[in-house]
Design a protein around this motif. Structure first.
Motif, PDB file in Angstrom:
ATOM      1  N   LEU A  86      18.484  16.963  59.671  1.00  0.00           N
ATOM      2  CA  LEU A  86      19.047  17.871  60.670  1.00  0.00           C
ATOM      3  C   LEU A  86      18.834  19.320  60.267  1.00  0.00           C
ATOM      4  CD1 LEU A  86      22.411  16.091  61.580  1.00  0.00           C
ATOM      5  CD2 LEU A  86      20.401  16.334  63.034  1.00  0.00           C
ATOM      6  N   GLN A  87      19.031  19.613  58.998  1.00  0.00           N
ATOM      7  CA  GLN A  87      18.837  20.991  58.531  1.00  0.00           C
ATOM      8  C   GLN A  87      17.364  21.387  58.595  1.00  0.00           C
ATOM      9  OE1 GLN A  87      21.368  21.863  54.918  1.00  0.00           O
ATOM     10  NE2 GLN A  87      21.875  19.698  55.175  1.00  0.00           N
ATOM     11  N   ARG A  88      16.489  20.457  58.270  1.00  0.00           N
ATOM     12  CA  ARG A  88      15.053  20.745  58.351  1.00  0.00           C
ATOM     13  C   ARG A  88      14.648  21.015  59.801  1.00  0.00           C
ATOM     14  NH1 ARG A  88      13.013  16.106  56.425  1.00  0.00           N
ATOM     15  NH2 ARG A  88      12.956  16.841  54.284  1.00  0.00           N
ATOM     16  N   ASP A  89      15.168  20.223  60.727  1.00  0.00           N
ATOM     17  CA  ASP A  89      14.815  20.413  62.140  1.00  0.00           C
ATOM     18  C   ASP A  89      15.294  21.766  62.664  1.00  0.00           C
ATOM     19  OD1 ASP A  89      13.654  17.926  62.171  1.00  0.00           O
ATOM     20  OD2 ASP A  89      15.356  16.919  63.113  1.00  0.00           O
TER      21      ASP A  89
ATOM     22  N   GLU B 207      14.536  24.933  75.905  1.00  0.00           N
ATOM     23  CA  GLU B 207      15.922  25.381  75.952  1.00  0.00           C
ATOM     24  C   GLU B 207      16.886  24.230  75.708  1.00  0.00           C
ATOM     25  OE1 GLU B 207      16.940  28.526  75.888  1.00  0.00           O
ATOM     26  OE2 GLU B 207      14.773  28.772  75.633  1.00  0.00           O
ATOM     27  N   LEU B 208      16.547  23.066  76.219  1.00  0.00           N
ATOM     28  CA  LEU B 208      17.378  21.883  75.955  1.00  0.00           C
ATOM     29  C   LEU B 208      17.445  21.598  74.461  1.00  0.00           C
ATOM     30  CD1 LEU B 208      18.884  19.279  76.873  1.00  0.00           C
ATOM     31  CD2 LEU B 208      16.634  18.176  77.006  1.00  0.00           C
ATOM     32  N   VAL B 209      16.291  21.602  73.812  1.00  0.00           N
ATOM     33  CA  VAL B 209      16.238  21.324  72.378  1.00  0.00           C
ATOM     34  C   VAL B 209      16.961  22.418  71.598  1.00  0.00           C
ATOM     35  CG1 VAL B 209      14.692  21.107  70.389  1.00  0.00           C
ATOM     36  CG2 VAL B 209      14.142  19.937  72.538  1.00  0.00           C
ATOM     37  N   ARG B 210      16.826  23.664  72.029  1.00  0.00           N
ATOM     38  CA  ARG B 210      17.524  24.753  71.356  1.00  0.00           C
ATOM     39  C   ARG B 210      19.045  24.535  71.401  1.00  0.00           C
ATOM     40  NH1 ARG B 210      16.002  29.917  70.296  1.00  0.00           N
ATOM     41  NH2 ARG B 210      14.285  29.841  71.810  1.00  0.00           N
ATOM     42  N   GLU B 211      19.549  24.128  72.543  1.00  0.00           N
ATOM     43  CA  GLU B 211      20.985  23.875  72.669  1.00  0.00           C
ATOM     44  C   GLU B 211      21.423  22.731  71.755  1.00  0.00           C
ATOM     45  OE1 GLU B 211      21.990  23.245  76.715  1.00  0.00           O
ATOM     46  OE2 GLU B 211      21.445  25.275  77.355  1.00  0.00           O
ATOM     47  N   GLN B 212      20.594  21.699  71.655  1.00  0.00           N
ATOM     48  CA  GLN B 212      20.920  20.578  70.786  1.00  0.00           C
ATOM     49  C   GLN B 212      20.939  21.000  69.319  1.00  0.00           C
ATOM     50  OE1 GLN B 212      17.944  17.689  71.873  1.00  0.00           O
ATOM     51  NE2 GLN B 212      19.051  17.036  73.706  1.00  0.00           N
ATOM     52  N   LEU B 213      19.942  21.773  68.925  1.00  0.00           N
ATOM     53  CA  LEU B 213      19.888  22.262  67.553  1.00  0.00           C
ATOM     54  C   LEU B 213      21.082  23.165  67.244  1.00  0.00           C
ATOM     55  CD1 LEU B 213      16.081  23.109  67.290  1.00  0.00           C
ATOM     56  CD2 LEU B 213      17.262  21.221  66.150  1.00  0.00           C
ATOM     57  N   ASP B 214      21.453  23.994  68.207  1.00  0.00           N
ATOM     58  CA  ASP B 214      22.599  24.877  68.002  1.00  0.00           C
ATOM     59  C   ASP B 214      23.883  24.065  67.819  1.00  0.00           C
ATOM     60  OD1 ASP B 214      21.083  27.158  68.120  1.00  0.00           O
ATOM     61  OD2 ASP B 214      21.570  27.626  70.211  1.00  0.00           O
TER      62      ASP B 214
END
Length: 237
Positions: A87-90, A106-113
């Protein structure tokens, strides 16, 4: 997921089960039309990636083909610890990869956030983070496609019934990979490894990261992944 029409097989790719290594070795045979990265799948009406589960695959046209199906599994303790690192690497690297559509980015950005906020709230402490994991994060695959710790049996079973004909253990990866090749009816390819955070994870039945877990974390993992322990005969600590 690796899909070969020539050799009539599908190899599923659960998170943190040496799937990158398997993909590297079997890449010359891979004929999958699906992206390994995040992409919208019209047959499912949602964004998926290479770690597609049996349930999602069953909705794809290739599921109607009479192909051999296989998957690897890994003990829940090491999967959780390795997932914590992944998770930290991603978070650090994933946004640098080209996306097929701006809205998917943007979807992936929200998930990562979301994943980052959870890690920050836990102070990037493994045991505090495990204490914060909820059932919905583990059991629901569609909401956050960046959360890497769904039960391994999502890639081996469908509606409680076996879906694959081969289940290999990452802890004995090399002999299990040779056994996989026999099951698939293909020659054993040259050895090559990729994305192995700890190379020692391949080749031992020992739980590599268990000493990093406190008692509360062990009990939480035992509860969240109870079905995996039962199905794959991993000993609970």
């Amino acid at each position: 997921m690796i899909l070969s029409h020539r050799h009539r097989f599908v190899l599923f790719a659960p998170w943190k089960t040496a799937s990158s290594t398997a993909h590297l070795r079997l890449q010359p045979l891979n004929e999958s039309p699906y992206s390994r990265f995040f992409d919208f799948q019209p047959a499912l009406n949602r964004v998926v990636h290479q770690h597609i589960t049996c349930a999602d695959f069953n909705a794809l046209p290739e599921a109607r083909l009479d192909y051999r199906r296989a998957s690897f599994v890994r003990n829940p303790y090491d999967r959780v610890c390795s997932g914590f690192i992944q998770l930290q690497r991603d978070i650090a690297t994933q946004m640098d990869v080209p996306f097929p559509q701006p809205w998917i980015r943007e979807l992936v950005r929200e998930q990562l956030d979301e994943n980052r906020r959870q890690l920050e709230a836990a102070g990037y402490d493994l045991n505090a983070w495990i204490a914060s994991i909820t059932e919905r994060q583990v059991y629901e695959t569609g909401r956050n496609t960046n959360f890497s710790l769904h039960p391994a049996h999502y890639w081996t079973h469908l509606a409680g019934e076996p879906y694959v004909g081969f289940v290999g253990r990452v802890e004995r990866f090399e002999p299990e990979f040779e056994r996989l090749c026999g099951f698939l009816g293909i020659p054993v390819p040259p050895r090559a490894d990729e994305n192995v955070t700890d190379a020692a994870m391949l080749g031992s039945d020992a739980y590599r990261y268990a000493d990093r877990l406190d008692r509360a974390s062990i009990e939480r993992i035992n509860a969240l992944f109870a079905r995996d322990f039962e199905l794959f005969d991993y000993a609970r600590l």
